[in-house]
Design a protein around this motif. Structure first.
Motif, PDB file in Angstrom:
ATOM      1  N   ALA A   1      48.403  37.935  36.689  1.00  0.00           N
ATOM      2  CA  ALA A   1      47.611  36.745  36.383  1.00  0.00           C
ATOM      3  C   ALA A   1      48.446  35.689  35.675  1.00  0.00           C
ATOM      4  N   GLY A   2      49.486  36.112  34.947  1.00  0.00           N
ATOM      5  CA  GLY A   2      50.365  35.150  34.301  1.00  0.00           C
ATOM      6  C   GLY A   2      51.111  34.309  35.314  1.00  0.00           C
ATOM      7  N   LEU A   3      51.625  34.945  36.356  1.00  0.00           N
ATOM      8  CA  LEU A   3      52.329  34.214  37.411  1.00  0.00           C
ATOM      9  C   LEU A   3      51.365  33.291  38.156  1.00  0.00           C
ATOM     10  N   ALA A   4      50.154  33.770  38.440  1.00  0.00           N
ATOM     11  CA  ALA A   4      49.158  32.937  39.114  1.00  0.00           C
ATOM     12  C   ALA A   4      48.831  31.707  38.274  1.00  0.00           C
ATOM     13  N   THR A   5      48.753  31.884  36.959  1.00  0.00           N
ATOM     14  CA  THR A   5      48.473  30.762  36.062  1.00  0.00           C
ATOM     15  C   THR A   5      49.641  29.787  36.030  1.00  0.00           C
ATOM     16  N   PHE A   6      50.851  30.314  35.936  1.00  0.00           N
ATOM     17  CA  PHE A   6      52.049  29.480  35.957  1.00  0.00           C
ATOM     18  C   PHE A   6      52.067  28.604  37.210  1.00  0.00           C
ATOM     19  N   LYS A   7      51.832  29.208  38.359  1.00  0.00           N
ATOM     20  CA  LYS A   7      51.881  28.469  39.624  1.00  0.00           C
ATOM     21  C   LYS A   7      50.778  27.419  39.705  1.00  0.00           C
TER      22      LYS A   7
ATOM     23  N   VAL B   1      40.875  25.613  20.844  1.00  0.00           N
ATOM     24  CA  VAL B   1      41.317  27.001  20.942  1.00  0.00           C
ATOM     25  C   VAL B   1      40.206  27.795  21.619  1.00  0.00           C
ATOM     26  N   VAL B   2      40.531  28.407  22.762  1.00  0.00           N
ATOM     27  CA  VAL B   2      39.539  29.181  23.501  1.00  0.00           C
ATOM     28  C   VAL B   2      40.121  30.529  23.911  1.00  0.00           C
ATOM     29  N   ARG B   3      39.229  31.439  24.277  1.00  0.00           N
ATOM     30  CA  ARG B   3      39.640  32.778  24.698  1.00  0.00           C
ATOM     31  C   ARG B   3      39.157  33.056  26.116  1.00  0.00           C
ATOM     32  N   VAL B   4      39.983  33.749  26.870  1.00  0.00           N
ATOM     33  CA  VAL B   4      39.617  34.241  28.187  1.00  0.00           C
ATOM     34  C   VAL B   4      39.707  35.761  28.143  1.00  0.00           C
ATOM     35  N   SER B   5      38.620  36.425  28.507  1.00  0.00           N
ATOM     36  CA  SER B   5      38.524  37.878  28.379  1.00  0.00           C
ATOM     37  C   SER B   5      38.362  38.521  29.752  1.00  0.00           C
ATOM     38  N   PRO B   6      39.460  38.943  30.374  1.00  0.00           N
ATOM     39  CA  PRO B   6      39.360  39.569  31.697  1.00  0.00           C
ATOM     40  C   PRO B   6      38.942  41.039  31.605  1.00  0.00           C
ATOM     41  N   GLY B   7      38.348  41.492  32.687  1.00  0.00           N
ATOM     42  CA  GLY B   7      38.179  42.921  32.895  1.00  0.00           C
ATOM     43  C   GLY B   7      39.360  43.412  33.711  1.00  0.00           C
ATOM     44  N   TRP B   8      39.076  44.265  34.687  1.00  0.00           N
ATOM     45  CA  TRP B   8      40.139  44.786  35.546  1.00  0.00           C
ATOM     46  C   TRP B   8      40.591  43.689  36.505  1.00  0.00           C
ATOM     47  N   ILE B   9      41.890  43.398  36.505  1.00  0.00           N
ATOM     48  CA  ILE B   9      42.478  42.417  37.412  1.00  0.00           C
ATOM     49  C   ILE B   9      43.324  43.177  38.435  1.00  0.00           C
ATOM     50  N   GLU B  10      43.196  42.787  39.701  1.00  0.00           N
ATOM     51  CA  GLU B  10      43.914  43.491  40.766  1.00  0.00           C
ATOM     52  C   GLU B  10      45.358  42.976  40.867  1.00  0.00           C
ATOM     53  N   THR B  11      46.170  43.354  39.895  1.00  0.00           N
ATOM     54  CA  THR B  11      47.593  43.012  39.880  1.00  0.00           C
ATOM     55  C   THR B  11      48.383  44.082  40.620  1.00  0.00           C
TER      56      THR B  11
ATOM     57  N   ALA C   1      38.787  41.473  39.557  1.00  0.00           N
ATOM     58  CA  ALA C   1      39.099  40.052  39.697  1.00  0.00           C
ATOM     59  C   ALA C   1      40.479  39.884  40.326  1.00  0.00           C
ATOM     60  N   LYS C   2      40.659  38.806  41.055  1.00  0.00           N
ATOM     61  CA  LYS C   2      41.966  38.448  41.588  1.00  0.00           C
ATOM     62  C   LYS C   2      42.735  37.652  40.536  1.00  0.00           C
ATOM     63  N   PRO C   3      44.067  37.802  40.482  1.00  0.00           N
ATOM     64  CA  PRO C   3      44.843  36.992  39.533  1.00  0.00           C
ATOM     65  C   PRO C   3      44.553  35.504  39.646  1.00  0.00           C
ATOM     66  N   ALA C   4      44.379  35.001  40.864  1.00  0.00           N
ATOM     67  CA  ALA C   4      44.109  33.576  41.055  1.00  0.00           C
ATOM     68  C   ALA C   4      42.779  33.167  40.447  1.00  0.00           C
ATOM     69  N   GLU C   5      41.806  34.075  40.422  1.00  0.00           N
ATOM     70  CA  GLU C   5      40.507  33.749  39.832  1.00  0.00           C
ATOM     71  C   GLU C   5      40.622  33.584  38.323  1.00  0.00           C
ATOM     72  N   VAL C   6      41.422  34.422  37.699  1.00  0.00           N
ATOM     73  CA  VAL C   6      41.663  34.287  36.259  1.00  0.00           C
ATOM     74  C   VAL C   6      42.401  32.975  35.988  1.00  0.00           C
ATOM     75  N   ALA C   7      43.381  32.661  36.832  1.00  0.00           N
ATOM     76  CA  ALA C   7      44.128  31.415  36.686  1.00  0.00           C
ATOM     77  C   ALA C   7      43.215  30.200  36.821  1.00  0.00           C
ATOM     78  N   ASN C   8      42.264  30.253  37.741  1.00  0.00           N
ATOM     79  CA  ASN C   8      41.331  29.133  37.921  1.00  0.00           C
ATOM     80  C   ASN C   8      40.552  28.847  36.640  1.00  0.00           C
TER      81      ASN C   8
END
Length: 259
Positions: free
Chosen positions: A21-27, A176-186, A224-231
């Protein structure tokens, strides 16, 4: 998306931005027009050198070197996404966790954010604007005692720290905000599902079900997909979310069973 969301001219740092998800966010942040730096212990061969800072963020020296590099390259920071995190502690419950295991989880999941914020947020306050996003985990609410007690506790500490920081700096223009993912399909979780499937004599979908069952089920039926977390992160980092601060956004397919 770019017509609705734009980050042109923004300067951003994404920790742990070389995979998942970090790479998806970077991109995505780059796609939306931001100038983005990321950091990890070593640079993947295919990763652009101009966007990378090699550092060990589990140490104070590593955090300081990243802070100094971002100031030298970009002159300041508008968006910080604290994506770095994970767990390497053994299974076996609380008795299997030594002091070293606890320190490792805190040094990976809490202190990099605390240290980098200490180095970078004061300049955001001076410029009167900025966004800090702390990526926590649903395990702060739904810990798995067999294997992630220390990780979950570190993420809970990160969440509490994030809330306190938001109350201090939001009046000064820094959200300042928080994003709390569950299982991400990395890639790592795919490998885990494949390994569990092999052990259980089933296929990949069966391996995913084993993980979902361990979490108590995912009503959406998938991770969740990494791209969904990035969105989600990109929206929160944008001016579209200009009145959002101090809150946590869960992206878990409905895994947490309570309100």
């Amino acid at each position: 998306m770019s017509d609705f969301l734009a980050l042109k001219g923004k300067r951003a740092l994404v920790t742990g931005g070389t995979k998942g998800a970090g790479l998806a966010t970077f991109k995505l942040l780059r796609e939306l027009g931001a100038t983005v730096l990321t950091t990890a212990r070593s640079r993947p061969e295919t990763f652009p050198d101009d966007n990378f800072i090699a550092a060990d963020l589990t140490t104070d020296d590593g955090c300081l070197s990243v802070a100094e590099a971002t100031k030298q390259r970009l002159g300041g920071m508008d968006i910080i996404v604290h994506m770095l995190g994970g767990s390497s502690s053994p299974a076996g419950g609380f008795r299997a966790l030594s002091d070293d295991h606890w320190y490792q989880e805190l040094n990976l999941n809490l202190f990099p954010a605390v240290r980098l914020d200490r180095h970078l947020v004061p300049d955001m306050i001076t410029q009167g604007q900025g966004v800090v996003i702390h990526v926590t985990s649903i395990q702060r609410e739904l810990p798995l005692p067999e294997s992630t007690t220390a990780y979950a506790a570190a993420k809970a500490a990160l969440s509490t720290y994030s809330k306190a920081l938001s109350k201090e700096v939001s009046p000064k223009g820094v959200r300042v905000v928080r994003v709390s993912p569950g299982w991400i399909e990395t890639e790592a979780s795919v490998h885990l599902a494949e390994r569990l499937a092999e052990q259980a004599g089933t296929d990949y979908d069966g391996g995913k079900k084993i993980i979902m069952d361990a979490l108590g089920g995912i009503p959406l039926g998938r991770p969740a997909k990494p791209a969904e977390v990035a969105n989600l992160i990109a929206f929160l980092a944008s001016d579209r979310a200009g009145s959002i601060t101090g809150t946590e956004y869960v992206i878990d397919g409905g895994t947490v069973p309570t309100v």
